[in-house]
Design an enzyme around this catalytic site. Structure first.
Site, PDB file in Angstrom:
ATOM      1  N   HIS A  54       0.842  -1.209   0.000  1.00  0.00           N
ATOM      2  CA  HIS A  54       0.000   0.000   0.000  1.00  0.00           C
ATOM      3  C   HIS A  54       0.872   1.253   0.000  1.00  0.00           C
ATOM      4  O   HIS A  54       2.085   1.178   0.148  1.00  0.00           O
ATOM      5  CB  HIS A  54      -0.998  -0.021   1.155  1.00  0.00           C
ATOM      6  CG  HIS A  54      -0.400   0.130   2.520  1.00  0.00           C
ATOM      7  ND1 HIS A  54       0.417  -0.824   3.081  1.00  0.00           N
ATOM      8  CD2 HIS A  54      -0.502   1.123   3.441  1.00  0.00           C
ATOM      9  CE1 HIS A  54       0.775  -0.426   4.288  1.00  0.00           C
ATOM     10  NE2 HIS A  54       0.244   0.755   4.535  1.00  0.00           N
ATOM     11  N   HIS A  56       1.452   3.970   1.862  1.00  0.00           N
ATOM     12  CA  HIS A  56       2.023   4.773   2.959  1.00  0.00           C
ATOM     13  C   HIS A  56       3.548   4.848   2.849  1.00  0.00           C
ATOM     14  O   HIS A  56       4.201   3.871   2.472  1.00  0.00           O
ATOM     15  CB  HIS A  56       1.598   4.213   4.317  1.00  0.00           C
ATOM     16  CG  HIS A  56       0.166   4.510   4.636  1.00  0.00           C
ATOM     17  ND1 HIS A  56      -0.605   3.753   5.481  1.00  0.00           N
ATOM     18  CD2 HIS A  56      -0.650   5.516   4.196  1.00  0.00           C
ATOM     19  CE1 HIS A  56      -1.821   4.258   5.562  1.00  0.00           C
ATOM     20  NE2 HIS A  56      -1.874   5.328   4.777  1.00  0.00           N
ATOM     21  N   HIS A  59       6.197   2.389   3.716  1.00  0.00           N
ATOM     22  CA  HIS A  59       6.200   1.165   2.908  1.00  0.00           C
ATOM     23  C   HIS A  59       6.781   1.378   1.507  1.00  0.00           C
ATOM     24  O   HIS A  59       7.121   0.420   0.827  1.00  0.00           O
ATOM     25  CB  HIS A  59       4.770   0.601   2.793  1.00  0.00           C
ATOM     26  CG  HIS A  59       4.210   0.189   4.125  1.00  0.00           C
ATOM     27  ND1 HIS A  59       4.004  -1.123   4.474  1.00  0.00           N
ATOM     28  CD2 HIS A  59       3.870   0.923   5.210  1.00  0.00           C
ATOM     29  CE1 HIS A  59       3.541  -1.175   5.722  1.00  0.00           C
ATOM     30  NE2 HIS A  59       3.445   0.053   6.187  1.00  0.00           N
ATOM     31  N   HIS A 167       4.637  -4.503  11.023  1.00  0.00           N
ATOM     32  CA  HIS A 167       4.989  -3.758  12.242  1.00  0.00           C
ATOM     33  C   HIS A 167       5.081  -4.666  13.464  1.00  0.00           C
ATOM     34  O   HIS A 167       4.341  -5.646  13.570  1.00  0.00           O
ATOM     35  CB  HIS A 167       3.935  -2.673  12.538  1.00  0.00           C
ATOM     36  CG  HIS A 167       3.965  -1.524  11.596  1.00  0.00           C
ATOM     37  ND1 HIS A 167       4.833  -0.458  11.744  1.00  0.00           N
ATOM     38  CD2 HIS A 167       3.239  -1.265  10.484  1.00  0.00           C
ATOM     39  CE1 HIS A 167       4.616   0.415  10.768  1.00  0.00           C
ATOM     40  NE2 HIS A 167       3.659  -0.049   9.984  1.00  0.00           N
TER      41      HIS A 167
HETATM   42 ZN   LIG Z   1      -0.032   1.835   6.428  1.00  0.00          ZN
END
Ligand SMILES: [Zn+2]
Length: 257
Positions: A54, A56, A59, A167
């Site tokens: 994704h 963000h 990432h 995470h």
């Molecule tokens: Zn995220």
């Protein structure tokens, strides 16, 4: 296939996959190039591809610099202008990375973001910020229904699937899970184990899907225990699994985080 965990920032993990037979590697969600380049250099690996879950920045932030060093490297990801993909992949598509020896299935899992995808291969799931151990990603762009359906897709994978999330949030997630599900002995046991691991700075992921189904409140939206706990907390009748999920998420967002 070798899977190497690259810790980054305060609590991110980038997953580096490499072949045992050659020097090729692929990286999942490189939010920063430096730790990836260090690992590639130490292990004498050539980055042939990047898999993005994704958009963000934690990432994708390392992609440009990685491509400067490895210009032939191909970036795969969802169809989203915010991600510098070379090749977009869609739900159920097969992604064959021959050099790594892995044939991934792409699974669309919107919710955390609108275009989030996961990569599944050989009972290993790289799911970005969709499912965490004892938790799930916040709903920044998607609806509760979308996230519920995404988590349902994940629950339909084999029980012994390893969940490679992005995470190290497990201990904090258990803190909330215990509020929703205080009588769950497995959760108390898990907390003990996780505290021991974290005291020694040992990662708690990948987790096993089978265990997540028993301790993760965000996967147990059909379970009476969670349903009743959420209904009691909000003092109203909640029976639909999407609503159970929605209220569990709201509870954490508004009163815990
Ligand atoms: Zn995220």
């Amino acid at each position: 296939m070798n899977i190497t965990r690259i810790p980054a920032f305060t609590d991110n993990y980038f997953w580096l996959l490499s072949s045992k037979n050659n020097h090729f590697a692929t990286i999942v969600d490189p939010g920063d190039s430096k730790p990836v380049l260090n690992t590639l250099q130490n292990e004498h690996l050539i980055l042939e591809s990047i898999l993005v879950t994704h958009h963000h920045n934690d990432h994708i932030g390392g992609i440009n610099d990685l491509k400067k060093v490895f210009p032939k490297c191909i970036v795969y990801g969802p169809d989203d202008k915010r991600i510098p993909t070379d090749i977009c992949v869609n739900d159920n598509e097969e992604l064959n990375l021959e050099n790594i020896g892995a044939k991934f299935r792409v699974i669309e899992v919107p919710g955390h973001t609108s275009s989030h995808i996961a990569y599944y291969f050989d009972k290993k799931l790289f799911c970005g910020d969709t499912l965490f151990s004892c938790g799930c990603g916040r709903l920044f762009e998607g609806t509760p229904e979308q996230m519920h359906d995404s988590l349902e897709k994940i629950q339909n994978l084999p029980d012994d699937t390893l969940v490679y999330c992005a995470h190290e949030y497990t201990l904090d997630n258990i803190g909330f899970a215990k509020i929703v599900d205080p009588l769950n002995d497995l959760l108390i046991e898990k907390e003990k184990k996780v505290i021991e691991l974290r005291d020694q700075n040992i990662p708690t992921v990948p987790s096993i899907l089978k265990e997540e189904k028993l301790i993760n409140p965000f996967l147990r939206y059909k379970d009476k225990v969670i349903m009743e706990s959420v209904a009691n907390h909000y003092k109203k009748e909640i029976s639909n699994s999407i609503e159970v999920f929605h209220h569990t998420r709201m509870w954490k967002d508004t009163e815990y985080d």
